[in-house]
Design a protein around this motif. Structure first.
Motif, mmCIF file in Angstrom:
data_model
loop_
_atom_site.group_PDB
_atom_site.id
_atom_site.type_symbol
_atom_site.label_atom_id
_atom_site.label_comp_id
_atom_site.label_asym_id
_atom_site.label_seq_id
_atom_site.Cartn_x
_atom_site.Cartn_y
_atom_site.Cartn_z
ATOM 1 N N LEU A 188 45.918 -23.451 -11.113
ATOM 2 C CA LEU A 188 45.103 -22.585 -11.443
ATOM 3 C C LEU A 188 45.551 -21.193 -10.512
ATOM 4 C CD1 LEU A 188 42.199 -22.258 -12.462
ATOM 5 C CD2 LEU A 188 41.346 -22.618 -10.042
ATOM 6 N N VAL A 189 45.778 -21.329 -9.409
ATOM 7 C CA VAL A 189 46.255 -20.151 -8.783
ATOM 8 C C VAL A 189 47.578 -19.456 -9.351
ATOM 9 C CG1 VAL A 189 46.819 -19.032 -6.609
ATOM 10 C CG2 VAL A 189 45.075 -20.698 -6.758
ATOM 11 N N ASN A 190 48.488 -20.025 -9.478
ATOM 12 C CA ASN A 190 49.867 -19.514 -10.143
ATOM 13 C C ASN A 190 50.195 -19.501 -11.523
ATOM 14 O OD1 ASN A 190 51.584 -19.446 -7.011
ATOM 15 N ND2 ASN A 190 50.245 -21.226 -7.238
ATOM 16 N N LEU A 195 47.773 -15.692 -16.322
ATOM 17 C CA LEU A 195 47.805 -15.870 -17.742
ATOM 18 C C LEU A 195 46.544 -15.269 -18.283
ATOM 19 C CD1 LEU A 195 49.104 -16.833 -20.275
ATOM 20 C CD2 LEU A 195 48.006 -18.990 -20.098
ATOM 21 N N MET A 196 45.362 -15.388 -17.381
ATOM 22 C CA MET A 196 44.261 -15.155 -17.923
ATOM 23 C C MET A 196 44.054 -13.511 -17.670
ATOM 24 S SD MET A 196 41.647 -18.046 -16.585
ATOM 25 C CE MET A 196 40.084 -16.898 -16.271
ATOM 26 N N ILE A 197 44.381 -13.036 -16.735
ATOM 27 C CA ILE A 197 44.285 -11.530 -16.173
ATOM 28 C C ILE A 197 45.355 -10.907 -16.640
ATOM 29 C CG2 ILE A 197 44.142 -10.096 -14.246
ATOM 30 C CD1 ILE A 197 41.754 -11.991 -14.283
ATOM 31 N N GLU A 198 46.639 -11.339 -16.642
ATOM 32 C CA GLU A 198 47.742 -10.303 -17.023
ATOM 33 C C GLU A 198 48.361 -10.891 -18.312
ATOM 34 O OE1 GLU A 198 50.443 -10.092 -13.513
ATOM 35 O OE2 GLU A 198 48.999 -8.698 -12.643
ATOM 36 N N GLY A 199 48.197 -12.015 -18.700
ATOM 37 C CA GLY A 199 48.873 -12.445 -20.142
ATOM 38 C C GLY A 199 50.133 -13.438 -19.583
ATOM 39 N N GLY A 200 50.138 -13.589 -18.556
ATOM 40 C CA GLY A 200 51.679 -14.272 -17.906
ATOM 41 C C GLY A 200 51.683 -14.319 -16.595
ATOM 42 N N SER A 201 52.917 -14.953 -16.221
ATOM 43 C CA SER A 201 53.059 -14.946 -14.627
ATOM 44 C C SER A 201 54.318 -14.452 -14.317
ATOM 45 C CB SER A 201 52.871 -16.522 -14.227
ATOM 46 O OG SER A 201 53.875 -17.202 -15.101
ATOM 47 N N LEU A 319 44.493 -10.594 -8.527
ATOM 48 C CA LEU A 319 44.707 -11.958 -9.157
ATOM 49 C C LEU A 319 44.162 -12.891 -8.184
ATOM 50 C CD1 LEU A 319 48.566 -12.038 -10.140
ATOM 51 C CD2 LEU A 319 46.441 -11.715 -11.738
ATOM 52 N N TYR A 320 44.237 -12.710 -6.989
ATOM 53 C CA TYR A 320 43.660 -13.756 -6.084
ATOM 54 C C TYR A 320 42.082 -13.628 -6.058
ATOM 55 C CZ TYR A 320 47.822 -15.088 -3.699
ATOM 56 O OH TYR A 320 49.184 -15.881 -3.537
ATOM 57 N N SER A 321 41.594 -12.431 -6.369
ATOM 58 C CA SER A 321 40.302 -12.343 -6.189
ATOM 59 C C SER A 321 39.490 -12.817 -7.561
ATOM 60 C CB SER A 321 39.743 -10.915 -6.078
ATOM 61 O OG SER A 321 40.218 -10.065 -7.020
ATOM 62 N N GLN A 322 40.228 -13.003 -8.546
ATOM 63 C CA GLN A 322 39.940 -13.453 -9.903
ATOM 64 C C GLN A 322 40.080 -14.992 -9.995
ATOM 65 O OE1 GLN A 322 37.920 -11.681 -12.010
ATOM 66 N NE2 GLN A 322 38.184 -10.057 -10.703
ATOM 67 N N VAL A 323 40.592 -15.765 -8.909
ATOM 68 C CA VAL A 323 40.654 -17.071 -9.195
ATOM 69 C C VAL A 323 39.472 -17.836 -9.642
ATOM 70 C CG1 VAL A 323 41.318 -19.426 -8.190
ATOM 71 C CG2 VAL A 323 42.793 -17.067 -8.097
ATOM 72 N N PRO A 324 39.054 -18.754 -10.482
ATOM 73 C CA PRO A 324 37.708 -19.257 -10.606
ATOM 74 C C PRO A 324 37.430 -19.941 -9.487
ATOM 75 C CG PRO A 324 39.311 -19.507 -12.514
ATOM 76 C CD PRO A 324 39.986 -18.969 -11.598
ATOM 77 N N ILE A 325 36.014 -19.860 -9.045
ATOM 78 C CA ILE A 325 35.503 -20.846 -7.954
ATOM 79 C C ILE A 325 35.888 -20.276 -6.623
ATOM 80 C CG2 ILE A 325 35.037 -23.377 -7.313
ATOM 81 C CD1 ILE A 325 35.636 -24.321 -10.055
ATOM 82 N N ILE A 326 37.116 -20.346 -6.270
ATOM 83 C CA ILE A 326 37.567 -20.018 -4.889
ATOM 84 C C ILE A 326 38.201 -18.672 -4.484
ATOM 85 C CG2 ILE A 326 38.265 -22.613 -4.529
ATOM 86 C CD1 ILE A 326 40.979 -22.055 -4.937
#
Length: 330
Positions: A188-190, A195-201, A319-326
């Motif tokens: 989820l984090v990596n 993928l949700m925010i930037e379209g890839g990792s 990215l870290y601030s947009q991680v769902p739930i945590i």
């Protein structure tokens, strides 16, 4: 008198000769297999059997064949993740320990990333095998517990709870079920959030992990300590089981006080105990060494690199601030 005495003697001799000339009757040495539900043979071979509360089609397979099929799924689904496991161990542990630097280790991670993050290949190497491994293990355990309950005639809820499969976890199963949500959080984090925010990792690497550890050191140090330890023990213990070294799955066999085996102390029993003890130390020693190396590279080198700088650090913060739930904790 002679004729009357000879008749019983002749009859006795014939009786003895006839008993000696009798052909031995065949004896079936095969005991019924209770686990395969052969203890009570059924006259209807083609009738579908009920398993886990629903009618399961046999498809030409008996219940013990279903066990073999699911065991095969559970075993061979570990092969692709093991390839990823070895590559990831080298990228995040061994190479950082050699280079002693995160920027010097990043190119090696980028070189191997296309191997397991190519379009479509990632799901074949990781997603589908991991899901298959977990689901087949749960179904296999549920089938065996239901069979155990039917075999011993569990009728009440209390009786079924004693035969249920949940409290009977081995160390191997416990580490696996502990590992499942940790893998989900790691993905989820990596993978999912980038993928949700930037379209890839493409921007996620060792620097991204070091930045996250610097932002929330307590959370990520505890997480990676548990995650790495459970992963290494589960992989090493699982492969030891496939090789026949049942260290993390074998149950202790208690010898009764009145048995001759415990009183006489056969030499082969002592040899078996020595072999089991040697295997236990070998498997757990390899797992402990692997976990120590991985933690030394991941937390000792990468975890102490500190936060990033400039626009790259701003992107990682997003990215870290947009991680769902945590996200608020990171």
């Amino acid at each position: 008198m002679e004729s009357t005495d000879s008749k019983p003697l002749d009859a006795e001799v014939k009786s003895i000769i006839s008993m000696q000339e009798l052909d031995p009757s065949p004896v079936d040495d095969l005991s019924p297999d209770t686990e395969a539900e052969q203890y009570f043979p059924s006259t209807e071979e083609n009738k579908p059997r009920r398993t886990c509360g629903f009618t399961a089609p046999t498809l030409g397979l008996r219940p013990h064949r279903w066990d073999a099929l699911l065991s095969g799924f559970q075993k061979y689904s570990t092969y692709p993740p093991t390839m990823f496991f070895v590559l990831h161990f080298a990228n995040t542990a061994l190479i950082p320990l050699v280079t002693r630097s995160v920027p010097a280790s990043e190119p090696y991670l980028l070189l191997t990333r296309p191997v397991y993050q190519a379009p479509g290949l990632e799901h074949l190497v990781l997603t589908l095998p991991i899901i298959t491994h977990i689901v087949s293990g749960i179904v296999l355990r549920n089938i065996r517990s239901s069979r155990r309950a039917r075999l011993y005639g569990a009728e009440t809820r209390a009786m079924r709870s004693r035969l249920t499969w949940w409290p009977r976890f081995s160390l191997q199963a416990r580490s696996g079920y502990l590992l499942a949500p940790l893998i989900g959080l790691h993905a989820l984090v990596n993978r999912v959030t980038p993928l949700m925010i930037e379209g890839g990792s493409s921007g996620v690497g060792l620097g991204y992990a070091a930045h996250g550890i610097a932002r929330s050191p307590v959370f990520w140090n505890i997480f990676y300590l548990v995650f790495v330890t459970a992963s290494v023990w589960h992989f090493i213990g699982g492969w030891a089981t496939w090789m026949g070294w049942r260290v993390t799955t074998a149950r202790k066999q208690h010898t009764s006080k009145g048995s001759l085996e415990g009183l006489l102390g056969y030499p082969e029993n002592h040899d078996r105990v020595k072999r089991q003890r040697k295997m236990w130390w070998m498997v757990n020693g390899i797992a402990a060494a692997g976990a120590a190396f991985w933690l030394a590279g991941a937390l000792g080198i990468v975890g102490r690199s500190g936060e990033g700088a400039g626009w790259e650090a701003q992107g990682w913060n997003e990215l870290y601030s947009q991680v769902p739930i945590i996200g608020d904790w990171l």
